[in-house]
Design an enzyme around this catalytic site. Structure first.
Site, PDB file in Angstrom:
ATOM      1  N   LYS A  57       0.835  -0.942   0.085  1.00 59.16           N
ATOM      2  CA  LYS A  57       0.067   0.346  -0.188  1.00 59.16           C
ATOM      3  C   LYS A  57       0.723   1.598  -0.132  1.00 59.16           C
ATOM      4  O   LYS A  57       0.429   2.164  -1.108  1.00 59.16           O
ATOM      5  CB  LYS A  57      -0.796   0.483   1.263  1.00 59.16           C
ATOM      6  CG  LYS A  57      -1.603   1.548   1.355  1.00 59.16           C
ATOM      7  CD  LYS A  57      -2.530   1.412   2.727  1.00 59.16           C
ATOM      8  CE  LYS A  57      -1.282   1.991   3.639  1.00 59.16           C
ATOM      9  NZ  LYS A  57      -1.934   3.520   4.120  1.00 59.16           N
ATOM     10  N   ASN A  58       1.742   1.249   0.663  1.00 57.38           N
ATOM     11  CA  ASN A  58       2.891   2.354   0.797  1.00 57.38           C
ATOM     12  C   ASN A  58       3.688   3.403  -0.748  1.00 57.38           C
ATOM     13  O   ASN A  58       4.219   3.206   0.263  1.00 57.38           O
ATOM     14  CB  ASN A  58       3.432   2.284   2.376  1.00 57.38           C
ATOM     15  CG  ASN A  58       2.121   2.159   3.808  1.00 57.38           C
ATOM     16  OD1 ASN A  58       1.851   3.108   3.123  1.00 57.38           O
ATOM     17  ND2 ASN A  58       2.761   1.694   4.637  1.00 57.38           N
ATOM     18  N   ARG A  95      -4.237  10.514   4.240  1.00 51.95           N
ATOM     19  CA  ARG A  95      -3.323  11.792   4.501  1.00 51.95           C
ATOM     20  C   ARG A  95      -2.796  11.683   2.959  1.00 51.95           C
ATOM     21  O   ARG A  95      -1.892  12.243   2.782  1.00 51.95           O
ATOM     22  CB  ARG A  95      -2.614  10.610   5.700  1.00 51.95           C
ATOM     23  CG  ARG A  95      -1.431  11.600   6.550  1.00 51.95           C
ATOM     24  CD  ARG A  95      -2.105  13.273   6.589  1.00 51.95           C
ATOM     25  NE  ARG A  95      -0.970  14.061   6.385  1.00 51.95           N
ATOM     26  CZ  ARG A  95      -1.046  14.733   7.235  1.00 51.95           C
ATOM     27  NH1 ARG A  95      -1.784  15.843   7.692  1.00 51.95           N
ATOM     28  NH2 ARG A  95       0.415  15.637   7.311  1.00 51.95           N
ATOM     29  N   CYS A 135      -5.760   8.184   9.520  1.00 52.61           N
ATOM     30  CA  CYS A 135      -6.482   7.914  10.473  1.00 52.61           C
ATOM     31  C   CYS A 135      -6.010   9.072  11.874  1.00 52.61           C
ATOM     32  O   CYS A 135      -5.030   9.471  11.080  1.00 52.61           O
ATOM     33  CB  CYS A 135      -5.277   6.665  10.457  1.00 52.61           C
ATOM     34  SG  CYS A 135      -5.911   5.122  10.328  1.00 52.61           S
ATOM     35  N   ARG A 195       0.717  14.957  12.903  1.00 53.61           N
ATOM     36  CA  ARG A 195       1.291  14.690  10.935  1.00 53.61           C
ATOM     37  C   ARG A 195       1.110  16.668  10.434  1.00 53.61           C
ATOM     38  O   ARG A 195       0.533  16.090   9.358  1.00 53.61           O
ATOM     39  CB  ARG A 195       0.461  13.527  10.313  1.00 53.61           C
ATOM     40  CG  ARG A 195       1.145  12.770  11.073  1.00 53.61           C
ATOM     41  CD  ARG A 195       0.404  11.217  10.642  1.00 53.61           C
ATOM     42  NE  ARG A 195      -0.639  10.700   9.689  1.00 53.61           N
ATOM     43  CZ  ARG A 195      -1.057   9.654   9.711  1.00 53.61           C
ATOM     44  NH1 ARG A 195      -0.753   9.129   9.094  1.00 53.61           N
ATOM     45  NH2 ARG A 195      -3.050   9.043   9.301  1.00 53.61           N
ATOM     46  N   ASP A 226       3.890   1.604  12.630  1.00 53.95           N
ATOM     47  CA  ASP A 226       2.694   0.148  11.546  1.00 53.95           C
ATOM     48  C   ASP A 226       2.861  -0.994  12.540  1.00 53.95           C
ATOM     49  O   ASP A 226       1.916  -1.327  11.507  1.00 53.95           O
ATOM     50  CB  ASP A 226       3.038   0.429   9.475  1.00 53.95           C
ATOM     51  CG  ASP A 226       2.454   1.851   9.755  1.00 53.95           C
ATOM     52  OD1 ASP A 226       1.810   2.555  10.128  1.00 53.95           O
ATOM     53  OD2 ASP A 226       2.695   1.867   7.967  1.00 53.95           O
ATOM     54  N   ILE A 228       6.152   7.774  17.141  1.00 51.90           N
ATOM     55  CA  ILE A 228       6.536   8.641  15.800  1.00 51.90           C
ATOM     56  C   ILE A 228       5.325   9.114  16.247  1.00 51.90           C
ATOM     57  O   ILE A 228       5.216  10.576  15.701  1.00 51.90           O
ATOM     58  CB  ILE A 228       6.135   7.512  15.126  1.00 51.90           C
ATOM     59  CG1 ILE A 228       7.494   6.662  14.630  1.00 51.90           C
ATOM     60  CG2 ILE A 228       6.396   7.902  13.387  1.00 51.90           C
ATOM     61  CD1 ILE A 228       8.821   7.024  14.467  1.00 51.90           C
ATOM     62  N   ARG A 255      -8.389  -0.320   4.422  1.00 51.69           N
ATOM     63  CA  ARG A 255      -7.402   0.292   3.961  1.00 51.69           C
ATOM     64  C   ARG A 255      -6.378   0.116   3.651  1.00 51.69           C
ATOM     65  O   ARG A 255      -5.504   0.659   2.674  1.00 51.69           O
ATOM     66  CB  ARG A 255      -7.128   2.128   4.969  1.00 51.69           C
ATOM     67  CG  ARG A 255      -8.802   2.862   5.115  1.00 51.69           C
ATOM     68  CD  ARG A 255      -8.032   4.113   5.393  1.00 51.69           C
ATOM     69  NE  ARG A 255      -7.323   4.727   5.180  1.00 51.69           N
ATOM     70  CZ  ARG A 255      -6.189   5.588   5.670  1.00 51.69           C
ATOM     71  NH1 ARG A 255      -6.698   5.207   7.142  1.00 51.69           N
ATOM     72  NH2 ARG A 255      -4.876   5.739   5.463  1.00 51.69           N
TER      73      ARG A 255
END
Length: 419
Positions: A22-23, A93, A117, A122, A306, A328, A398
């Site tokens: 996904k990322n 995001r 989320c 952020r 994550d 984070i 997601r």
């Protein structure tokens, strides 16, 4: 609205295939804006975030086709609407990643401030400051970012803190800028390397990806390409924990274990037997209760944020005491009250959870709050005695491709039902 119903206490065994990342997929889809022709992506996961990105690109004038072989044809080469509207951006995001490509190619962009989320603030200030250093004029008004630039000019960028999306945004913006851009304190995640590899295949001149200093030499144009997205290390890590938390044995194929060293190191500490091959990982818990492990999240190559929630679920039933420290995001412990309702012995103070492992959890009615927290509740439900019901599983969609179907392949009793 859908919910998941899990009958726990079953040892998971079997083989599954990890999906594409996904990322990686999201920034590469936004990179399609830079190309002068279509791109074809293979190994793209079927996720709601990918669908949202495609809807956003379509709203701006792009076209896409899902081919019969599940490859994705995307033509974002000639956008007609340089606005990313709030109704789409609010859910994701990563939508901020449209900013750099649109600005460098078309000289202007209007992007709604992003959502996603609710795990922390952020802020986008790192993106905006860096783009201003490249010569952009930016104002934020009525919830939108307005950016213009006749031509971005390469320069030295020094990030005050490491940010994956800011690194990605500036890399993409710099590909069509005049001159050379050097990013200092860049994020080093494998997904950034994947984006850069795709951009290089498109004709970009980039060096240093995977290190803290990335250099981009601007070019006049980029071409369309065919590119395979790298495997999803977070999805793979989640399923490995599903085996560990239930005392089972699974093999995950289509993985890049080199990008998962921090995750695998912690799983080894739990007492799991792990074997890696070129494209697969096998974890065997041999029916043993896992040992508690201390976790501290950090930027790559250290332990990923994550995976924090998933390891919290594992520690909840592990033998021993542990601490889980989140460095984070400041609000990434919303799974703690839900796990506590299942009998977990967890104490949260500031950014650290102290966990005293219990031998078993009890099924409960739970509410998912964000993507990775949702995964932790599923893992806890798999290990718990009795039935667990998890509401608002749209968060899971997601980032996890048909999670209940993959878990069924491993023997889990899990169903998705509609209210």
């Amino acid at each position: 609205m859908y919910k998941l119903i899990i009958n726990g206490g079953i040892v998971l065994n079997g083989h599954i295939k990890a999906a594409g990342s996904k990322n990686s997929s999201l920034p590469i889809l936004f990179a399609s804006i830079l190309a002068n022709g279509p791109i074809i992506l293979t190994n793209t996961p079927h996720l709601s975030d990918v669908s949202t990105t495609l809807r956003l690109l379509m709203d701006m004038g792009a076209e896409f086709i899902l081919e019969s072989d599940n490859s994705l044809f995307v033509d974002s080469s000639k956008l007609t609407n340089l606005v990313a509207q709030y109704n789409l951006v609010k859910t994701m995001r990563a939508s901020i990643l449209a900013l750099g490509p649109m600005l460098t190619k078309y000289g202007k962009a209007k992007i709604s401030l992003p959502g996603g989320c609710a795990i922390g603030s952020r802020p986008v200030n790192l993106h905006l400051k860096a783009l201003e250093n490249l010569g952009a004029f930016i104002k934020v008004e009525n919830g939108y970012i307005y950016a213009t630039a006749k031509k971005l000019i390469g320069t030295e960028i020094h990030f005050d803190q490491i940010s994956v999306t800011a690194t990605e945004n500036i890399i993409m913006a710099a590909t069509l800028a005049t001159g050379t851009t050097t990013i200092h304190n860049a994020a080093q995640e494998p997904e950034i390397v994947d984006l850069v590899n795709c951009l290089i295949k498109m004709g970009a001149k980039i060096s240093g990806a995977g290190t803290s200093i990335i250099t981009i030499e601007g070019v006049d144009e980029l071409s369309g390409v065919t590119y395979a997205v790298c495997p999803d290390r977070i999805e793979a890590g989640t399923y490995l924990i599903a085996a560990a938390i239930t005392g089972g044995k699974i093999t995950i194929k289509n993985v890049c274990y080199q990008s998962m060293r921090a995750i695998l190191a912690k799983l080894l500490e739990t007492g799991a037997d792990i074997k890696t091959e070129k494209n697969s990982i096998t974890l065997d818990m041999q029916g043993k209760r896992p040992k508690a492990v201390n976790i501290k999240t950090s930027t790559y190559p250290n332990f990923p944020t994550d995976m924090q929630a998933q390891f919290t679920a594992l520690n909840a039933i592990a033998d021993g005491c542990s601490t889980i420290t989140e460095t984070i995001f400041e609000n990434r412990f919303m799974h703690i009250p839900e796990l506590s309702r299942m009998g977990a012995n967890l104490t949260l103070e500031d950014n650290t959870v102290t966990c005293k492992g219990v031998k078993s959890l009890t099924g409960a009615h739970l509410m998912a709050t964000d993507l990775r927290a949702s995964a932790s509740l599923v893992l806890a439900g798999l290990a718990a005695t009795g039935t667990t019901t998890i509401e608002r599983v749209y968060h899971l969609d997601r980032g996890y491709e048909t999670i209940e179907e993959k878990l069924k392949l491993l023997g889990a009793q899990i169903e998705r039902v509609q209210d």
